[in-house]
Design a protein around this motif. Structure first.
Motif, short mmCIF file in Angstrom:
data_model
loop_
_atom_site.label_atom_id
_atom_site.label_comp_id
_atom_site.label_asym_id
_atom_site.label_seq_id
_atom_site.Cartn_x
_atom_site.Cartn_y
_atom_site.Cartn_z
N LYS A 70 -8.30 -6.39 8.00
CA LYS A 70 -7.18 -6.95 8.93
C LYS A 70 -5.84 -6.15 8.34
CE LYS A 70 -9.05 -11.38 9.49
NZ LYS A 70 -10.22 -11.19 8.67
N PHE A 76 -16.29 9.80 4.06
CA PHE A 76 -17.04 9.34 2.72
C PHE A 76 -18.25 9.41 3.18
CE2 PHE A 76 -14.67 5.62 4.44
CZ PHE A 76 -16.11 4.70 4.65
N PRO A 136 -6.42 9.74 -0.33
CA PRO A 136 -6.09 10.66 0.94
C PRO A 136 -4.95 10.90 1.29
CG PRO A 136 -7.09 8.27 0.90
CD PRO A 136 -6.48 8.53 -0.16
N ILE A 170 -6.14 6.84 10.34
CA ILE A 170 -6.17 5.43 10.03
C ILE A 170 -4.66 5.09 9.65
CG2 ILE A 170 -6.79 3.78 8.28
CD1 ILE A 170 -9.11 4.82 9.27
N ASN A 185 -8.68 4.35 -2.84
CA ASN A 185 -8.43 3.86 -1.37
C ASN A 185 -7.51 2.67 -1.78
OD1 ASN A 185 -8.17 2.55 1.07
ND2 ASN A 185 -10.11 1.33 0.78
N GLU A 186 -7.61 1.64 -2.61
CA GLU A 186 -6.57 0.52 -2.71
C GLU A 186 -7.08 -0.16 -3.97
OE1 GLU A 186 -5.92 -2.57 -0.28
OE2 GLU A 186 -7.96 -3.13 -0.01
N GLY A 208 -2.45 -7.23 4.45
CA GLY A 208 -3.66 -7.11 4.96
C GLY A 208 -4.75 -7.39 4.03
N TYR A 209 -5.94 -7.58 4.61
CA TYR A 209 -7.20 -8.12 3.74
C TYR A 209 -8.36 -7.86 4.50
CZ TYR A 209 -7.11 -12.68 5.69
OH TYR A 209 -7.22 -13.75 6.76
N ASP A 210 -9.50 -7.78 3.77
CA ASP A 210 -10.70 -7.59 4.55
C ASP A 210 -10.81 -6.96 5.92
OD1 ASP A 210 -12.25 -9.12 2.65
OD2 ASP A 210 -12.21 -10.82 3.98
N PHE A 263 -13.40 6.12 -2.31
CA PHE A 263 -14.52 6.79 -1.37
C PHE A 263 -15.16 7.85 -2.28
CE2 PHE A 263 -10.63 5.84 1.66
CZ PHE A 263 -11.12 4.74 2.09
N LYS A 281 -2.39 1.71 8.59
CA LYS A 281 -2.27 0.42 7.93
C LYS A 281 -1.09 -0.31 7.74
CE LYS A 281 -6.21 2.13 4.80
NZ LYS A 281 -6.50 2.27 3.42
N LYS A 285 0.70 -1.27 0.02
CA LYS A 285 0.06 -0.30 -0.16
C LYS A 285 0.78 1.17 -0.05
CE LYS A 285 -3.98 -2.06 2.14
NZ LYS A 285 -4.92 -2.29 3.26
N GLU A 341 -5.31 9.94 6.55
CA GLU A 341 -6.44 10.87 6.97
C GLU A 341 -7.61 10.00 7.26
OE1 GLU A 341 -8.63 13.67 4.78
OE2 GLU A 341 -7.51 13.17 3.10
N MET A 342 -8.51 10.20 8.08
CA MET A 342 -9.81 9.55 8.07
C MET A 342 -10.59 10.08 7.09
SD MET A 342 -11.47 7.38 10.39
CE MET A 342 -12.72 7.10 11.48
N GLU A 361 -18.79 4.08 -0.21
CA GLU A 361 -17.64 3.45 -0.93
C GLU A 361 -18.15 3.03 -2.24
OE1 GLU A 361 -14.46 1.36 1.60
OE2 GLU A 361 -16.15 1.93 3.15
P1 ADP Z 1 -8.20 -4.07 3.15
O1 ADP Z 1 -6.89 -4.17 2.24
O2 ADP Z 1 -8.27 -4.91 4.61
O3 ADP Z 1 -9.33 -4.31 2.46
P2 ADP Z 1 -8.38 -1.41 2.96
O4 ADP Z 1 -7.56 -0.22 3.00
O5 ADP Z 1 -9.61 -1.44 1.92
O6 ADP Z 1 -8.15 -2.74 3.85
O7 ADP Z 1 -9.61 -0.81 4.33
C1 ADP Z 1 -10.69 -1.60 4.88
C2 ADP Z 1 -11.81 -0.49 5.08
O8 ADP Z 1 -11.32 0.54 6.23
C3 ADP Z 1 -12.17 0.36 3.78
O9 ADP Z 1 -13.04 -0.40 3.07
C4 ADP Z 1 -12.88 1.48 4.62
O10 ADP Z 1 -14.36 1.19 4.94
C5 ADP Z 1 -12.05 1.69 5.80
N1 ADP Z 1 -10.90 2.58 5.52
C6 ADP Z 1 -9.61 2.32 4.86
N2 ADP Z 1 -8.98 3.28 4.82
C7 ADP Z 1 -9.88 4.52 5.21
C8 ADP Z 1 -9.41 5.92 5.39
N3 ADP Z 1 -8.21 6.48 5.05
N4 ADP Z 1 -10.52 6.54 5.84
C9 ADP Z 1 -11.51 6.21 6.27
N5 ADP Z 1 -12.09 5.05 6.12
C10 ADP Z 1 -10.98 3.88 5.64
#
Ligand code: ADP
Length: 411
Positions: free
Chosen positions: A164, A205, A130, A153, A295-296, A160-162, A276, A155, A115, A201-202, A208
Motif C-alpha cells: 500500500k 529483478f 534503484p 514506481i 529496496n527497503e 506504506g506497508y504490504d 532485489f 511511493k 523511504k 526506476e522499475m 526478491e
Molecule cells: P511496502 O513498504 O509497502 O512493503 P515496498 O517498497 O517494499 O513497499 O514495495 C512493495 C513491493 O513492490 C516490493 O516488494 C516489490 O515487489 C515492488 N517494488 C517496490 N519498489 C520497486 C522498484 N523500484 N522496482 C520494481 N518493483 C518494486
C-alpha cells in the motif's frame, strides 16, 4: 486517553520489562521467547483483542500517536521497542526527553519510517539502490520519466506497508491524484506526501531477497542466511531459507551490506534489508555492475524472518529481545538444509480451527503459528513453517498447509 491499570507485574530476580509499542503479531510472537527468558513483556495495544493483547497479560490499550498514553506506558518499562514503524517523531522525541530507553533510537528508526530519508542515507553510504528522485511537480516527474522511461514506481515516503503506498506509473496521468495531494501536503507540511513523492526506476529483478541481521547497542551483530521472499499482490506470501541457488559470494556481499547498514545507521534490534536480486549481469556490463539493489528497511522482526522460529537456533523474536536488552546475541544458524514459510492469508471461511485436524493429521512436520486475528480476505492471519532436506518437498508441504487453512483447497 487514559491507560488502564494493567501495568506489568515485575518478576523477582531482577528481570527487566520490555515494552512494545503496537500489539500486532510481531509483539505476540515475542511473548514465547520472553517467557523462556523470564523477561516480562508489556504491550501498548490498539484494542483489547489486538493480536498480542490476547497473549500478553500487561497490554494497556492506547494509541501510539497519543503522547500521554505512550509516555505513561513507557514509564513502566526498562526498554521500549516497536511492533511497527508508525510512532510519530514528536512522540519519540518526548519519550527520549523523558529518559525512556528506546531501541532502536529515533535517529535510526527514521530510516525505516521514511523511504526518502532512507534513499538519501543509503545513497550517501554508497549502498546500491534503484535510481530515484523526489518529485513534487508534474515537471519533475516528467524529467524522471525521460531519464528512466515508463513504467516507473512511485511511493509515498511514509506510512506504506504490504505494497500500500506503492504505485506502478505507466503514464504521467497515473500520478495526477498523488501529485495533487502532494501539492497540498507540501504546502501544509503534514501528511505522508509532505516532502513530495519518491520515484524509483522499475527494477528488472529476477527475484526478491531479504537479509535479516540483529545488532545490539554494544555493537555485536549476527546475521541469518539470506532468504528469498515471494510477494503476491504486494504481500509476502512465501519465504525460502536460504535463498535457493544464490551464489555464495553474492550472499556474503549482501550480508556485508546489511551489516554495514545496521552499523552505520546505529540500528539496534532486528533489521530486515529487503533487496532485489538482479541475476547474472547483462552482457557488456562493467565489473561494478551490482548483483542486488536495496529496496527497503524494517527495524523490527519481519515477515521474512518468521522461518527462524522453527528453522534456526535463535529465532528473530528471541534475538530482538536479546538485542534491545543489550544481551549477548544467540546463534543464528539454521537447523535444517531448508525451511520454507508460507503465510496463511484470510479467505472466505471465518473459522480456521476446524482445518487443524486435517493439516496436522496429513503432515505432523508442519508447524502452525496463528495470530488470533479475525478473518478478512487477504489479511495475514498466521504462517506455517516446514523444515527438511528437500526444498521442493518443504515448499509443497508448506503451500498445502497454508492453502488448506485458507480454505482454497479441501484435500
Ligand atoms: P511496502 O513498504 O509497502 O512493503 P515496498 O517498497 O517494499 O513497499 O514495495 C512493495 C513491493 O513492490 C516490493 O516488494 C516489490 O515487489 C515492488 N517494488 C517496490 N519498489 C520497486 C522498484 N523500484 N522496482 C520494481 N518493483 C518494486
Amino acid at each position: 486517553m487514559t491507560v488502564p491499570a494493567n501495568a506489568p507485574v515485575r518478576a523477582p530476580g531482577g528481570f527487566p520489562v520490555v515494552g512494545v509499542i503496537g500489539g500486532g503479531q510481531l509483539a505476540r510472537m515475542m511473548q514465547a521467547p520472553a517467557i523462556a527468558l523470564g523477561v516480562q513483556l508489556s504491550v501498548l495495544a490498539e484494542a483489547v483483542d489486538a493480536s498480542a493483547a490476547l497473549v500478553v497479560p500487561s497490554a494497556p490499550v492506547g494509541d501510539h500517536a497519543d503522547l500521554e498514553a505512550v509516555c505513561r506506558f513507557a514509564a513502566a518499562c526498562d526498554v521500549v521497542t516497536f511492533d511497527h514503524e508508525h510512532v510519530p517523531a514528536d512522540v519519540l522525541a518526548a519519550l527520549v526527553s523523558a529518559g525512556v530507553m528506546l531501541q532502536p533510537s529515533p535517529e535510526a528508526l527514521v530510516f525505516a519510517q521514511d523511504k526518502l530519508a532512507m534513499r538519501r542515507k543509503l545513497t550517501e553510504l554508497g549502498v546500491p539502490c534503484p535510481e530515484w528522485v523526489v518529485a513534487q511537480t508534474a515537471e519533475e516527474a516528467s524529467g524522471f520519466a525521460a531519464r528512466v522511461g515508463f513504467p516507473f514506481i512511485a511511493k509515498t515516503p511514509r506510512g506504506g506497508y504490504d505494497g500500500k503506498g506503492v504505485q506502478v506509473v505507466r503514464q504521467l496521468s497515473d500520478l495526477e491524484a498523488w501529485l495533487g495531494a502532494a501539492a497540498t501536503q507540501v504546502q501544509a507540511g503534514t501528511g505522508a506526501l509532505r516532502d513530495g513523492i519518491l520515484l524509483e526506476e522499475m527494477v528488472p529483478f529476477v527475484r526478491e531477497l531479504a537479509v535479516l541481521v540483529a545488532r545490539s547497542p554494544s555493537g555485536q551483530a549476527a546475521a541469518w542466511p539470506v532468504v528469498q521472499t515471494i510477494q503476491t499482490d504486494g504481500i509476502c506470501t512465501d519465504v525460502c531459507a536460504p535463498a535457493p541457488g544464490l551464489d555464495p559470494e553474492v550472499a556474503a556481499a549482501a550480508t556485508r551490506t546489511a551489516l554495514q547498514i545496521a552499523g552505520e545507521l546505529g540500528v539496534t534490534g532486528v533489521l530486515a534489508v529487503e533487496m532485489f536480486d538482479l541475476g547474472v549481469p547483462p552482457k557488456g556490463a562493467g565489473g561494478d555492475h551490482p548483483a542486488y539493489l536495496v529496496n527497503e528497511l524494517a527495524m523490527r522482526p519481519h515477515n521474512s524472518g518468521h522461518w527462524t522460529i522453527d528453522g534456526a537456533v535463535t529465532s528473530q523474536f528471541e534475538q530482538h529481545l536479546r538485542a534491545v536488552l543489550d544481551l549477548p546475541l544467540g546463534d543464528p544458524r539454521p537447523h535444517a538444509a531448508w525451511t520454507v514459510m508460507a503465510n496463511v492469508l484470510g479467505g472466505d471461511y471465518p473459522e480456521l480451527y476446524p482445518a487443524y485436524r486435517h493439516v496436522m493429521a496429513r503432515d505432523p512436520g508442519v508447524k502452525v503459528h496463528m495470530y488470533g486475528k479475525g478473518v478478512r480476505p487477504g489479511r495475514k492471519l498466521g504462517h506455517v513453517n516446514v523444515s527438511g532436506s528437500s526444498l521442493e518437498d518443504c515448499q509443497a508441504r508448506a503451500r498445502h498447509a497454508a492453502d488448506y487453512l485458507r480454505g482454497i483447497i479441501d484435500e
